[in-house]
Design a protein around this motif. Structure first.
Motif, PDB file in Angstrom:
ATOM      1  N   HIS A  18       0.819  -1.202   0.000  1.00  0.00           N
ATOM      2  CA  HIS A  18       0.000   0.000   0.000  1.00  0.00           C
ATOM      3  C   HIS A  18       0.860   1.262   0.000  1.00  0.00           C
ATOM      4  O   HIS A  18       1.860   1.333   0.718  1.00  0.00           O
ATOM      5  N   ALA A  19       0.468   2.236  -0.778  1.00  0.00           N
ATOM      6  CA  ALA A  19       1.055   3.588  -0.749  1.00  0.00           C
ATOM      7  C   ALA A  19       2.558   3.599  -1.012  1.00  0.00           C
ATOM      8  O   ALA A  19       3.246   4.524  -0.596  1.00  0.00           O
ATOM      9  N   ILE A  20       3.073   2.591  -1.721  1.00  0.00           N
ATOM     10  CA  ILE A  20       4.511   2.569  -1.979  1.00  0.00           C
ATOM     11  C   ILE A  20       4.915   3.721  -2.896  1.00  0.00           C
ATOM     12  O   ILE A  20       5.907   4.405  -2.646  1.00  0.00           O
ATOM     13  N   ALA A  21       4.136   3.955  -3.942  1.00  0.00           N
ATOM     14  CA  ALA A  21       4.477   5.033  -4.877  1.00  0.00           C
ATOM     15  C   ALA A  21       4.526   6.376  -4.167  1.00  0.00           C
ATOM     16  O   ALA A  21       5.429   7.186  -4.388  1.00  0.00           O
ATOM     17  N   ARG A  22       3.555   6.631  -3.299  1.00  0.00           N
ATOM     18  CA  ARG A  22       3.534   7.897  -2.579  1.00  0.00           C
ATOM     19  C   ARG A  22       4.680   7.990  -1.582  1.00  0.00           C
ATOM     20  O   ARG A  22       5.316   9.038  -1.433  1.00  0.00           O
ATOM     21  N   THR A  23       4.971   6.896  -0.898  1.00  0.00           N
ATOM     22  CA  THR A  23       6.034   6.888   0.104  1.00  0.00           C
ATOM     23  C   THR A  23       7.383   7.231  -0.505  1.00  0.00           C
ATOM     24  O   THR A  23       8.178   7.967   0.072  1.00  0.00           O
ATOM     25  N   PHE A  24       7.641   6.717  -1.709  1.00  0.00           N
ATOM     26  CA  PHE A  24       8.952   6.890  -2.313  1.00  0.00           C
ATOM     27  C   PHE A  24       8.948   7.853  -3.503  1.00  0.00           C
ATOM     28  O   PHE A  24       9.878   7.839  -4.305  1.00  0.00           O
ATOM     29  N   ALA A  25       7.926   8.705  -3.585  1.00  0.00           N
ATOM     30  CA  ALA A  25       7.835   9.634  -4.717  1.00  0.00           C
ATOM     31  C   ALA A  25       9.044  10.550  -4.795  1.00  0.00           C
ATOM     32  O   ALA A  25       9.605  10.794  -5.870  1.00  0.00           O
TER      33      ALA A  25
END
Length: 265
Positions: free
Chosen positions: A231-238
């Protein structure tokens, strides 16, 4: 077809990391809590070789597979991580930069207290897969071909000499690779290799470009739970991805400049 798999990338496990390793270090207490979370949520840790073999053969994976990986070869993996892995019976993979480990092949450059080969052998005896991470930890895609071969083959040769078994898995230093590097890793005898990418690993990525997610000192319990659930990997590592793309442009410019300079010689 099997679904995506979280591959966790750790570095140092330490209470007092050096400034150079602090950002990518986790405390022993945080590591223990994270392993407890994996256990409570029903994850089954695999080695990198086990995942690679299953995806090559089309074999079945556990219902909730996960990989626990460590880069470089810091002493805290033996001191702090191994007892926790043993407690839960968890598989893991340690990718060693052979020139950084303490012993006969030490070239210097280690960023903190490193493992020695007796400790690596103990980790292997406890079921930790030992993989390659180059000899001196350079950016492999920036090397001339002869230097690239040296980094790969010297690393593989040393691990085989010390453990009696050649490593089957590899992780790119800094996560950087290219088609040329991936081809060399395959030709050197490695069956699979891990990048970073900060995304879940998928079979379609191919065995030489599997993605991992970074676990940091600032990774809290809630964020860790999101990472392993995808979950939310893209946002976490943007922010990381933006910085990586920018640095890739710089590195490409350096590479082109070196080629131009060499052609003038």
């Amino acid at each position: 077809m099997s679904g995506p798999v979280p591959i966790l990338m750790y570095h140092s496990v330490s209470r007092r990391p050096t400034p150079s390793t602090k950002a990518l270090s986790v405390s022993p207490e945080a590591f223990a809590e994270q392993m407890e979370t994996l256990c409570e949520r029903g994850f089954t840790p695999l080695s990198t070789a086990q995942l690679g073999a299953a995806w090559r053969s089309g074999g079945a994976l556990p219902v909730r597979p996960v990989l626990i990986t460590f880069d470089d070869g810091y002493e805290g993996v033996h001191r702090h991580a191994l007892p926790v892995l043993a407690k839960y019976g968890f598989a893991a993979t340690l990718f060693v930069s052979t020139g950084w480990l303490r012993g006969a092949y030490d070239t210097g450059g280690g960023l903190d207290l490193m493992l020695d080969w007796d400790q690596v052998r103990e980790l292997a005896a406890q079921g930790v897969e030992i993989g390659g991470h180059s000899h001196t930890h350079p950016e492999l895609d920036q090397l001339p071909q002869d230097d690239l071969w040296f980094e790969l083959l010297r690393c593989r040769e040393i691990v085989a000499a010390e453990l009696g078994t050649a490593p089957r898995s590899f992780a790119y230093p800094y996560g950087y690779s290219s088609r040329r590097v991936r081809g060399a890793v395959r030709a050197a005898g490695f069956a699979q290799s891990l990048a970073v990418g900060n995304g879940l690993a998928r079979r379609a990525q191919g065995p030489y470009a599997l993605r991992r997610v970074t676990v940091r000192r600032t990774t809290g319990a809630a964020e860790f739970a999101h990472l392993i659930e995808g979950h939310a990997i893209a946002r976490t590592f943007a922010r990381d991805r933006a910085l990586t793309k920018g640095y890739a442009v710089v590195r490409r410019a350096r590479q082109l400049r070196r080629k131009a300079d060499s052609s003038r010689v």
